[in-house]
Design an enzyme around this catalytic site. Structure first.
Site, PDB file in Angstrom:
ATOM      1  N   GLU A 156      31.770  42.440  48.307  1.00 20.65           N
ATOM      2  CA  GLU A 156      30.720  41.603  48.306  1.00 20.65           C
ATOM      3  C   GLU A 156      30.274  41.958  49.042  1.00 20.65           C
ATOM      4  O   GLU A 156      28.678  41.166  49.246  1.00 20.65           O
ATOM      5  CB  GLU A 156      30.552  40.544  47.863  1.00 20.65           C
ATOM      6  CG  GLU A 156      31.186  40.370  46.285  1.00 20.65           C
ATOM      7  CD  GLU A 156      32.141  39.601  46.428  1.00 20.65           C
ATOM      8  OE1 GLU A 156      32.246  38.517  44.916  1.00 20.65           O
ATOM      9  OE2 GLU A 156      33.153  38.445  47.369  1.00 20.65           O
ATOM     10  N   ASP A 188      31.028  40.325  35.303  1.00 17.01           N
ATOM     11  CA  ASP A 188      31.751  40.176  33.511  1.00 17.01           C
ATOM     12  C   ASP A 188      31.189  38.792  33.330  1.00 17.01           C
ATOM     13  O   ASP A 188      30.808  37.917  33.188  1.00 17.01           O
ATOM     14  CB  ASP A 188      33.023  39.897  33.704  1.00 17.01           C
ATOM     15  CG  ASP A 188      33.862  39.016  35.103  1.00 17.01           C
ATOM     16  OD1 ASP A 188      33.891  37.877  34.152  1.00 17.01           O
ATOM     17  OD2 ASP A 188      33.462  38.602  36.320  1.00 17.01           O
TER      18      ASP A 188
HETATM   19  N1  SAH Z   1      42.263  42.063  42.539  1.00 16.53           N
HETATM   20  C1  SAH Z   1      41.051  41.538  43.344  1.00 16.53           C
HETATM   21  C2  SAH Z   1      40.739  39.938  42.671  1.00 16.53           C
HETATM   22  C3  SAH Z   1      39.443  39.321  42.994  1.00 16.53           C
HETATM   23  S1  SAH Z   1      39.469  38.322  41.747  1.00 16.53           S
HETATM   24  C4  SAH Z   1      40.561  42.255  44.597  1.00 16.53           C
HETATM   25  O1  SAH Z   1      40.472  42.196  45.201  1.00 16.53           O
HETATM   26  O2  SAH Z   1      39.578  43.285  43.667  1.00 16.53           O
HETATM   27  C5  SAH Z   1      38.252  37.590  41.228  1.00 16.53           C
HETATM   28  C6  SAH Z   1      36.670  37.793  42.599  1.00 16.53           C
HETATM   29  O3  SAH Z   1      35.798  37.313  41.660  1.00 16.53           O
HETATM   30  C7  SAH Z   1      36.709  36.232  42.899  1.00 16.53           C
HETATM   31  O4  SAH Z   1      36.571  35.993  44.658  1.00 16.53           O
HETATM   32  C8  SAH Z   1      36.171  34.423  42.582  1.00 16.53           C
HETATM   33  O5  SAH Z   1      35.278  33.509  43.079  1.00 16.53           O
HETATM   34  C9  SAH Z   1      35.437  36.365  41.410  1.00 16.53           C
HETATM   35  N2  SAH Z   1      35.656  36.016  39.947  1.00 16.53           N
HETATM   36  C10 SAH Z   1      34.728  37.616  39.551  1.00 16.53           C
HETATM   37  N3  SAH Z   1      34.661  36.940  38.014  1.00 16.53           N
HETATM   38  C11 SAH Z   1      35.635  36.311  37.830  1.00 16.53           C
HETATM   39  C12 SAH Z   1      36.120  35.731  36.952  1.00 16.53           C
HETATM   40  N4  SAH Z   1      35.980  36.112  35.421  1.00 16.53           N
HETATM   41  N5  SAH Z   1      37.086  34.309  36.839  1.00 16.53           N
HETATM   42  C13 SAH Z   1      37.127  34.270  38.169  1.00 16.53           C
HETATM   43  N6  SAH Z   1      37.177  34.301  39.169  1.00 16.53           N
HETATM   44  C14 SAH Z   1      35.364  36.110  38.842  1.00 16.53           C
END
Ligand code: SAH
Length: 256
Positions: free
Chosen positions: A17, A220
């Site tokens: 990001e 998403d």
């Molecule tokens: N395994 C992943 C974890 C990302 S968690 C990785 O490291 O690539 C998702 C991140 O995006 C969090 O920082 C959250 O703030 C955001 N996010 C995007 N879509 C989300 C959703 N559907 N639910 C919760 N957080 C979401």
């Protein structure tokens, strides 16, 4: 001589990001503190600190506290991705936070559901002035991104302004997101997007009396497809959106 402008922290959760922003820093200086990297320097003539909150509320609160206590920042701006929840909040849209709620806070029956114990409130406000700048920056970034012939253009993308929900859960199921949304709505919280950090940073900033604002691109829809949409969006699009919004935002801030 005019006084040196105060420092702005630009925070994201994931490296993707914030990809590319560090490269734009003038006179970058890296500090490791509390197991995190902080990059100080100038961006668009503004002193900034770039950092990753890491994922989830506690990690984000630690980073925000360090930015305030150790780096003396005057304001925090978060840029990242989120799952769209509100009607018509689609992948490629942008949500600028008006306020934040912690969707996993539940100390009922001692306190009303979603209320933060001993704060007497369940929502934390984003700073009005910073948010106005972010809305303008997001608007002009979307026009810039989607008017080009970029393969990742979202021609119908739009900017929303409203309530953001944060919690320690990646929401990724149609039923789950619907339940979450209706439970929040039943308590008077019509949420536009869900993520994992914003409300925690907002709480820390309220504690310290520091302005905070957040902008999230929808990666998403927090539904059964979220685990597929999320990584592709984060890899391919997130940094481009973030960079464009941050540059436009700092440009506006420097004119203040
Ligand atoms: N395994 C992943 C974890 C990302 S968690 C990785 O490291 O690539 C998702 C991140 O995006 C969090 O920082 C959250 O703030 C955001 N996010 C995007 N879509 C989300 C959703 N559907 N639910 C919760 N957080 C979401």
């Amino acid at each position: 001589m005019s006084p040196k402008p105060s420092t702005t922290a630009i925070l994201s959760a994931l490296p993707e990001e914030q990809d590319g922003l560090i490269a734009l820093l003038h006179q970058p200086r890296r500090t490791t503190h509390a197991g995190r990297e902080f990059w100080q320097g100038d961006l668009h003539g503004q002193p900034v600190v770039l950092a990753l909150s890491r994922i989830g509320k506690v990690a984000a609160a630690t980073t925000a506290t360090a930015l305030i206590e150790r780096f003396g920042v005057s304001r925090i701006v978060f840029t990242g991705v989120a799952g769209g929840m509100g009607l018509g909040v689609k992948v490629g849209d942008v949500v600028v936070a008006e306020d934040f709620v912690q969707h996993d806070m539940d100390a009922s029956p001692l306190f009303p559901r979603y209320e933060i114990p001993l704060y007497g409130q369940s929502r934390f406000k984003a700073d009005r002035a910073l948010t106005t700048l972010l809305l303008e920056a997001a608007d002009s970034a979307l026009r810039h991104i989607n008017d080009g012939d970029d393969p990742w253009a979202f021609p119908d993308a739009r900017v929303h302004h409203g309530l953001m929900a944060s919690g320690d859960r990646f929401v990724s199921g149609a039923q789950e997101v619907q339940q979450l949304q209706s439970a929040l709505l039943a308590s008077g919280h019509p949420v536009l997007a869900v993520e994992m950090e914003g409300a925690a940073i907002a709480q820390v900033c309220q504690d310290y009396g520091l302005p905070f604002a957040a902008v999230r691109t929808i990666s998403d829809r927090a539904d059964d497809q979220a685990h597929v949409d999320f990584p592709v969006f984060v890899r391919e699009v997130a940094s481009y959106y973030a960079r464009t919004v941050v540059e436009k935002f700092l440009g506006l801030l420097s004119k203040q």
